[in-house]
Design a protein around this motif. Structure first.
Motif, PDB file in Angstrom:
ATOM      1  N   ALA A 250       0.852  -1.330   0.094  1.00 50.61           N
ATOM      2  CA  ALA A 250      -0.190   0.102  -0.025  1.00 50.61           C
ATOM      3  C   ALA A 250       0.897   1.275  -0.059  1.00 50.61           C
ATOM      4  CB  ALA A 250      -0.775   0.015   1.243  1.00 50.61           C
ATOM      5  N   GLU A 251       1.879   1.111   0.757  1.00 53.98           N
ATOM      6  CA  GLU A 251       2.784   2.433   0.821  1.00 53.98           C
ATOM      7  C   GLU A 251       3.438   2.398  -0.834  1.00 53.98           C
ATOM      8  OE1 GLU A 251       6.896   3.886   3.150  1.00 53.98           O
ATOM      9  OE2 GLU A 251       6.067   2.059   3.386  1.00 53.98           O
ATOM     10  N   GLY A 252       3.644   1.593  -1.377  1.00 53.96           N
ATOM     11  CA  GLY A 252       4.394   1.563  -2.729  1.00 53.96           C
ATOM     12  C   GLY A 252       3.887   2.454  -3.698  1.00 53.96           C
ATOM     13  N   GLY A 253       2.410   2.830  -3.561  1.00 52.53           N
ATOM     14  CA  GLY A 253       1.997   3.781  -4.500  1.00 52.53           C
ATOM     15  C   GLY A 253       0.559   3.479  -4.945  1.00 52.53           C
ATOM     16  N   GLN A 254      -0.184   2.574  -3.814  1.00 51.95           N
ATOM     17  CA  GLN A 254      -1.481   2.313  -4.242  1.00 51.95           C
ATOM     18  C   GLN A 254      -2.643   3.579  -4.153  1.00 51.95           C
ATOM     19  OE1 GLN A 254      -2.990  -0.848  -4.825  1.00 51.95           O
ATOM     20  NE2 GLN A 254      -5.002  -0.032  -4.773  1.00 51.95           N
ATOM     21  N   GLN A 255      -3.329   3.464  -5.307  1.00 52.60           N
ATOM     22  CA  GLN A 255      -4.064   4.919  -5.399  1.00 52.60           C
ATOM     23  C   GLN A 255      -5.479   4.517  -5.395  1.00 52.60           C
ATOM     24  OE1 GLN A 255      -3.181   6.645  -9.410  1.00 52.60           O
ATOM     25  NE2 GLN A 255      -1.048   7.436  -8.391  1.00 52.60           N
ATOM     26  N   ASP A 256      -6.365   5.366  -4.671  1.00 55.78           N
ATOM     27  CA  ASP A 256      -7.749   5.183  -4.850  1.00 55.78           C
ATOM     28  C   ASP A 256      -8.126   5.030  -6.229  1.00 55.78           C
ATOM     29  OD1 ASP A 256      -7.784   5.447  -1.865  1.00 55.78           O
ATOM     30  OD2 ASP A 256      -7.803   7.449  -2.213  1.00 55.78           O
ATOM     31  N   PRO A 257      -9.163   4.322  -6.473  1.00 53.29           N
ATOM     32  CA  PRO A 257      -9.862   4.072  -7.814  1.00 53.29           C
ATOM     33  C   PRO A 257     -10.637   5.325  -8.234  1.00 53.29           C
ATOM     34  CG  PRO A 257     -10.996   2.858  -6.290  1.00 53.29           C
ATOM     35  CD  PRO A 257     -10.023   3.351  -5.601  1.00 53.29           C
ATOM     36  N   ARG A 258     -10.441   5.667  -9.513  1.00 44.69           N
ATOM     37  CA  ARG A 258     -11.193   6.660 -10.209  1.00 44.69           C
ATOM     38  C   ARG A 258     -12.433   6.124 -10.907  1.00 44.69           C
ATOM     39  NH1 ARG A 258     -10.868  12.183  -9.307  1.00 44.69           N
ATOM     40  NH2 ARG A 258     -12.242  13.153 -10.964  1.00 44.69           N
ATOM     41  N   ILE A 259     -13.380   6.616 -10.505  1.00 40.79           N
ATOM     42  CA  ILE A 259     -14.836   6.061 -10.835  1.00 40.79           C
ATOM     43  C   ILE A 259     -15.643   7.019 -11.792  1.00 40.79           C
ATOM     44  CG2 ILE A 259     -17.056   5.091 -10.025  1.00 40.79           C
ATOM     45  CD1 ILE A 259     -15.919   4.444  -7.359  1.00 40.79           C
ATOM     46  N   THR A 260     -16.319   6.536 -12.660  1.00 41.36           N
ATOM     47  CA  THR A 260     -17.084   7.128 -13.674  1.00 41.36           C
ATOM     48  C   THR A 260     -18.619   6.710 -13.821  1.00 41.36           C
ATOM     49  OG1 THR A 260     -15.086   7.607 -15.300  1.00 41.36           O
ATOM     50  CG2 THR A 260     -17.216   8.066 -16.197  1.00 41.36           C
ATOM     51  N   SER A 261     -19.298   7.614 -13.563  1.00 40.13           N
ATOM     52  CA  SER A 261     -20.826   6.937 -13.843  1.00 40.13           C
ATOM     53  C   SER A 261     -21.314   7.851 -14.887  1.00 40.13           C
ATOM     54  CB  SER A 261     -21.572   7.331 -12.534  1.00 40.13           C
ATOM     55  OG  SER A 261     -21.028   6.527 -11.526  1.00 40.13           O
ATOM     56  N   LEU A 262     -22.005   7.239 -16.028  1.00 37.79           N
ATOM     57  CA  LEU A 262     -22.624   7.957 -17.175  1.00 37.79           C
ATOM     58  C   LEU A 262     -24.101   7.784 -17.008  1.00 37.79           C
ATOM     59  CD1 LEU A 262     -21.520   9.286 -19.665  1.00 37.79           C
ATOM     60  CD2 LEU A 262     -21.986   7.231 -20.897  1.00 37.79           C
ATOM     61  N   TYR A 263     -24.781   8.846 -16.656  1.00 39.33           N
ATOM     62  CA  TYR A 263     -26.331   8.917 -16.576  1.00 39.33           C
ATOM     63  C   TYR A 263     -26.978   9.277 -17.617  1.00 39.33           C
ATOM     64  CZ  TYR A 263     -24.948   9.233 -11.550  1.00 39.33           C
ATOM     65  OH  TYR A 263     -24.506   8.998 -10.334  1.00 39.33           O
ATOM     66  N   PHE A 264     -28.252   8.604 -17.745  1.00 41.45           N
ATOM     67  CA  PHE A 264     -29.161   8.632 -18.914  1.00 41.45           C
ATOM     68  C   PHE A 264     -30.276   9.401 -18.504  1.00 41.45           C
ATOM     69  CE2 PHE A 264     -26.474   5.124 -20.039  1.00 41.45           C
ATOM     70  CZ  PHE A 264     -26.799   4.997 -21.452  1.00 41.45           C
ATOM     71  N   ASP A 265     -30.745  10.097 -19.529  1.00 40.87           N
ATOM     72  CA  ASP A 265     -32.095  10.967 -19.454  1.00 40.87           C
ATOM     73  C   ASP A 265     -32.874  11.334 -20.683  1.00 40.87           C
ATOM     74  OD1 ASP A 265     -34.249  12.210 -18.318  1.00 40.87           O
ATOM     75  OD2 ASP A 265     -33.087  13.299 -16.874  1.00 40.87           O
ATOM     76  N   SER A 266     -33.947  11.666 -20.755  1.00 44.61           N
ATOM     77  CA  SER A 266     -34.550  12.008 -21.968  1.00 44.61           C
ATOM     78  C   SER A 266     -34.221  13.562 -22.320  1.00 44.61           C
ATOM     79  CB  SER A 266     -36.110  11.851 -21.618  1.00 44.61           C
ATOM     80  OG  SER A 266     -36.500  12.839 -20.745  1.00 44.61           O
ATOM     81  N   PRO A 267     -34.425  13.892 -23.500  1.00 45.36           N
ATOM     82  CA  PRO A 267     -34.295  15.423 -24.094  1.00 45.36           C
ATOM     83  C   PRO A 267     -34.956  16.250 -23.054  1.00 45.36           C
ATOM     84  CG  PRO A 267     -34.529  13.928 -26.019  1.00 45.36           C
ATOM     85  CD  PRO A 267     -34.771  13.183 -24.776  1.00 45.36           C
ATOM     86  N   ASP A 268     -36.221  16.042 -22.708  1.00 42.80           N
ATOM     87  CA  ASP A 268     -36.930  16.986 -21.819  1.00 42.80           C
ATOM     88  C   ASP A 268     -36.625  16.804 -20.194  1.00 42.80           C
ATOM     89  OD1 ASP A 268     -37.929  14.404 -21.759  1.00 42.80           O
ATOM     90  OD2 ASP A 268     -40.174  15.239 -21.947  1.00 42.80           O
TER      91      ASP A 268
END
Length: 708
Positions: A250-268
């Motif tokens: 962990a000391e050697g450079g373990q990084q927290d994960p980067r998370i991406t969430s792609l949300y959907f919706d209608s044009p209105d």
């Protein structure tokens, strides 16, 4: 508050002599209020003396102390790790020999207690070191700004100072690797000291994880409090990594994960409106993955539906990147995954039926609501949880950014309409702060997001430290916060007509004074205890435990000094205010109590002294006090908030836009229909009246805003 006072209040006493000497710098700038004239000519010698003190004396002093302290903390951490390794080796040896003398066990417990004290000391100093870096960094910039404003006619110090600060590590040090190392050691010490007491219980198979219910609490964390919150949590819960590693790894450079969430919706923005309006059955749909798309990560598609009672139902399954666009368009129905399940488990298996129903449900939802990718949320997540024990789960999201992912503007779409994601971000591996994104397409959230999930039935001891964190000055309550709702509200303001209530909090300082936060929490607990007593009286049930105010708490004013309970008191001791005379109905005992409980719902017919005093038409004022003629809110000019003014303007523009379109249509009909067409004339008049009504409505709203 002036910075000098802020600096004095932030000093950690053991390091007092190593902070920036802000008073001396002000003295050199002749800003200390001494008798020396501020208007006296500023010479090259004065300039040289100030720069020498600022850069070569104060900056070097602060940087040297930070470097020395940080190195000392790392050495102390390594020493603790060596002690843990010795304990682990000793345990292994004793296990092999199948013996452990009582004296050895006592000695190990004493060693672990001393080790825990060392870890607490290191953790505290890491938190103080981060505060030390921040306050000194601010002090240098403040001093340079003061110089450039007052004495910077010939030389400006701030650009040079910023270059020098950027080259020094004290203001950009990453403490995360050391925190991971401490977290692993805390976990080891807790397990050895608590033994079987805190080991996670093994539940029978009948108790499915899906059946477990959690109570979720959401908070905002100011960047200045971020490290302190992390250190507070890791003393109780270890940092959760997806691949268990040793503290050295962990000391050697373990990084927290980067998370991406792609949300959907209608044009209105139907899904957004349902969620803001708390519509029963409101649903959301998103794609979620860890890291960069170039690394071909596992992608989950998730649909979540929230019912009116707060319960939620979630449908999810993994999907490969190359199948996402065909899945959205309905061309691909997860045939390959279904065929694999059918071959392995059979068509009658529950897994096959569940996946097939999930695919049909999500594709029907996309087609019916005309959903498309609209918003991207990107953040770094630090998770805290004891492995195998899910009673308390905590996540801390930092570097939160929201980006537009829509193609609503056909001339300048953010995303290629034929693709499901933005290639300009994913192809280049762009990361926070997303400097290459155009202005208006990104919103960076100024705080960190803390979410605490507590499983029903968690131990009281667990709830105590979690409750202390939730009620502390380190966090700001954000109960109903949603990344999806916030991102849409910030980036699609012109496309939606309702906004979440927490937007106004972004313009305020969420930091709280520790003493003030403590007082507010004590008062809240006292009032809550009092309300419980009252509710118990309504139902005729025994009252709960009385609240005991902490030393120095203002909640003591809610406590009955005779009984030691809250003003609500015990049912057989407190029926009225303790300093009032007893009414005749008190003698009736229990029946009288229930009568007053019923009357409290209807104060207009209550016979208590409090109710009678509230019904009096006139109030006797003290000598020299006169009844005000007007309320304070009616005195002076009305202050119109910019948001109110802009909302009125935006509404008027939308009305006028529709009115112009209608007027244009009416003129076209009038010219095409001829003079004898009365319908066209009527429509022209009606549409003109609508346009005039928009102007009248605008003027009326503006008048109300200006004059209340």
């Amino acid at each position: 508050m002036r910075f000098g006072k802020t600096l004095r209040a932030s000093i950690y006493d053991p390091w007092k002599s190593n902070y920036i000497d802000y008073s001396k710098l002000k003295q050199l700038l002749r800003e200390d209020g001494s008798g020396e004239s501020k208007d006296q000519d500023w010479t090259d010698a004065d300039e040289a003396a100030f720069v020498e003190e600022l850069v070569n004396v104060q900056l070097e002093k602060v940087n040297a102390f930070h470097d020395e302290t940080h190195r000392s903390l790392r050495d102390r951490t390594s020493e603790c790790e060596s002690e843990i390794q010795k304990i682990a080796a000793s345990e292994k040896k004793e296990t092999d020999n199948n013996s452990q003398p009582e004296s050895t066990a006592n000695g190990e417990h004493r060693t672990l207690s001393e080790l825990l004290e060392k870890l607490d000391s290191i953790t505290k100093e890491i938190s103080e070191l981060e505060k030390y870096s921040r306050i000194n960094y601010t002090g240098f910039l403040k001093a340079a700004k003061k110089h450039d404003r007052r004495r910077g006619s010939q030389y400006r110090v701030r650009p040079f100072l910023q270059v020098r600060l950027a080259a020094l590590p004290f203001n950009s040090e990453d403490y995360s690797p050391m925190l991971y190392q401490l977290s692993a050691m805390y976990s080891f010490v807790r397990q050895r000291m608590q033994g079987e007491v805190e080991k996670p219980s093994v539940e029978p198979e009948s108790h499915s994880r899906k059946a477990a219910k959690y109570k979720s609490h959401k908070f905002w964390v100011h960047p200045e409090n971020l490290l302190e919150v992390k250190t507070y949590i890791l003393r109780r819960l270890p940092v959760l990594v997806y691949n268990p590693q040793t503290s050295k790894d962990a000391e050697g450079g373990q990084q927290d994960p980067r998370i991406t969430s792609l949300y959907f919706d209608s044009p209105d923005f139907t899904l957004y409106s349902d969620k803001v309006g708390k519509t029963s059955g409101a649903s959301s749909l998103r794609l979620r993955w860890f890291g960069h798309l170039n690394d071909n990560p596992d992608i989950l598609i998730e649909k979540k539906t929230t019912e009116e009672n707060g319960n939620s139902d979630e449908v999810r399954f993994p999907i490969k990147m190359k199948y996402i666009q065909p899945f959205i368009s309905g061309e691909y129905k997860m045939e390959k995954s279904l065929n694999k399940l059918q071959t392995r488990q059979g068509e009658e298996s529950d897994a096959f039926a569940h996946l097939q129903s999930s695919v049909d449900e999500i594709q029907t939802f996309i087609k019916k609501s005309q959903l498309q990718p609209m918003l991207r949320a990107n953040y770094t997540r630090t998770a805290f949880q004891i492995p195998g024990d899910d009673r308390v789960r905590i996540s801390l999201d930092t570097d939160v950014a929201f980006l537009r992912e829509d193609s609503l503007d056909h001339e300048r779409p953010c995303r290629d309409p034929s693709d499901w994601h933005r290639s300009d971000i994913d192809a280049s591996g762009m990361e926070f702060p997303f400097a290459g994104i155009r202005r208006g397409e990104i919103s960076r959230f100024p705080y960190a997001l803390l979410e605490i999930k507590i499983r029903d039935g968690a131990k009281k001891k667990t709830n105590e430290w979690v409750g202390d964190l939730m009620s502390s000055h380190l966090v700001k309550d954000a109960t109903r916060f949603s990344k999806f709702v916030h991102g849409v509200a910030q980036l699609f303001e012109d496309h939606v007509n309702s906004f979440p209530f927490w937007l106004s909090d972004l313009e305020t300082d969420i930091r709280k004074d520790p003493e003030t936060a403590f007082q507010e929490e004590q008062e809240k607990k006292a009032k809550h205890a009092e309300e419980e007593q009252v509710v118990g009286s309504y139902l005729g049930s025994p009252s709960g435990q009385a609240f005991t105010a902490a030393v120095g708490s203002p909640a003591a004013k809610y406590i009955d000094p005779k009984s030691g309970s809250t003003a609500g008191g015990k049912r057989d001791q407190v029926s009225e205010e303790p300093d009032t005379d007893e009414d005749e109905e008190v003698a009736n005992g229990k029946s009288a109590w229930h009568s007053r409980g019923f009357q409290s719902f209807l104060p207009s017919i209550s016979g208590s002294k409090y109710s009678r005093s509230r019904r009096r038409e006139s109030v006797r004022l003290p000598p020299g006090v006169q009844e005000p003629g007007r309320l304070i809110k009616d005195v002076g000019p009305v202050r119109v908030e910019p948001k109110v003014w802009l909302a009125n303007e935006r509404t008027f523009v939308k009305w006028q836009h529709i009115s112009v379109l209608l007027a244009t249509l009416s003129l076209s009909l009038y010219n095409a229909a001829g003079e004898s067409n009365g319908v066209a004339r009527s429509l022209a008049i009606a549409y003109t009246v609508i346009a005039a009504a928009a102007g009248v409505r605008y003027s009326s709203s503006m008048n109300l805003s200006d004059h209340g």
